[in-house]
Design an enzyme around this catalytic site. Structure first.
Site, PDB file in Angstrom:
ATOM      1  N   HIS A 145       0.838  -1.210   0.000  1.00 11.72           N
ATOM      2  CA  HIS A 145       0.000   0.000   0.000  1.00 11.72           C
ATOM      3  C   HIS A 145       0.867   1.252   0.000  1.00 11.72           C
ATOM      4  O   HIS A 145       2.086   1.198   0.216  1.00 11.72           O
ATOM      5  CB  HIS A 145      -0.966   0.010   1.188  1.00 11.72           C
ATOM      6  CG  HIS A 145      -0.305   0.074   2.535  1.00 11.72           C
ATOM      7  ND1 HIS A 145       0.206   1.234   3.076  1.00 11.72           N
ATOM      8  CD2 HIS A 145      -0.082  -0.890   3.472  1.00 11.72           C
ATOM      9  CE1 HIS A 145       0.706   0.997   4.270  1.00 11.72           C
ATOM     10  NE2 HIS A 145       0.556  -0.297   4.538  1.00 11.72           N
ATOM     11  N   CYS A 203       3.605  -4.460   6.649  1.00  5.49           N
ATOM     12  CA  CYS A 203       3.138  -4.216   5.284  1.00  5.49           C
ATOM     13  C   CYS A 203       4.285  -3.700   4.415  1.00  5.49           C
ATOM     14  O   CYS A 203       5.354  -3.346   4.909  1.00  5.49           O
ATOM     15  CB  CYS A 203       2.003  -3.196   5.288  1.00  5.49           C
ATOM     16  SG  CYS A 203       0.420  -3.863   5.843  1.00  5.49           S
TER      17      CYS A 203
END
Length: 242
Positions: free
Chosen positions: A161, A186
């Site tokens: 992301h 992430c």
């Protein structure tokens, strides 16, 4: 004087017990999942370019090197139909333990942030994209913004992301860390690059894909020895460390 010595001794013992407790909790948290691939190269680029691997049944292959150091460390490469489309710096997990005490856990629950101690770890292996979110998506736990999140390991809540614009110090602070380990697990990407990756994944959409072993990248087979297929996003994420 004896009372002071006693108090000091008790404080010293309490500190030692606290350190030991944290060391044990750290050891308990830092256990790799059974599905995690070993350290080393996982992506065979030569075989992929030749078209003689099951990876070629995916439209897109996203390869992330989570290593801390090296010429390709902390990078993401996007391949589409056997062509290298882009290479960009990223930030993967810090690979340490973020200790969340009781008070901070309550504060984070009210505002933003994790509510319990956790290993900031990016799992290695072969993962098909499971879920795609848009520009306004927020983490279900921490409430931090995760624009254009593409989840590849939902068990761990891991996604590729955009660098969160609400990080302490602002988005620029997160962007300044690209090329270094900096996230909670992430894979963070610069805002000028994430949309191209997201759009490419969305364009590939879903289709008939082989079910791959997350450790080896080899296809799983049914009781008759036939390769198992399922309907899913035609984008594969490979996280390696070398």
């Amino acid at each position: 004087m004896k009372r002071l010595v006693t108090v000091f001794s008790l404080l010293l013992v309490a500190m030692l017990l606290s350190v030991q407790s944290f060391a044990q909790s750290k050891k308990n948290l830092m256990i790799e999942d059974t599905y995690e691939a070993p350290v080393g190269r996982l992506f065979n680029e030569a075989a992929y370019f030749k078209g003689n691997t099951y990876l070629n049944e995916y439209t897109n292959v996203i390869v992330i090197n989570k290593a801390a150091k090296g010429p390709t460390a902390q990078t993401l490469r996007l391949y589409t139909n056997r062509q290298l489309i882009l290479t960009t710096d990223v930030s993967t997990g810090r690979e340490d333990i973020e200790k969340i005490g009781a008070v901070r856990g309550v504060v984070n629950k009210i505002f933003k942030g994790a509510t319990s101690s956790h290993w900031r770890h990016t799992t290695r292996g072969f993962y098909s994209v499971k879920r795609i979110e848009g520009p306004n998506y927020r983490s279900g736990e921490s409430k931090f913004k995760m624009p254009y999140a593409m989840f590849f390991n939902e068990k761990r809540g891991l996604a590729v992301h955009q660098v969160p614009p609400d990080l302490s110090g602002g988005e620029s602070a997160g962007e300044a860390m690209l090329g270094q380990r900096a996230s909670s697990g992430c894979v963070r990407v610069h805002k000028n690059t994430i949309y191209q990756i997201h759009a490419t994944v969305v364009a590939a959409d879903r289709g008939h894909i082989p079910v791959l072993d997350t450790k080896t990248g080899q296809p799983l087979r049914d009781q008759y020895g036939q390769v198992r297929y399922e309907r899913g996003y035609k984008t594969l994420v490979i996280v390696e460390e070398y």
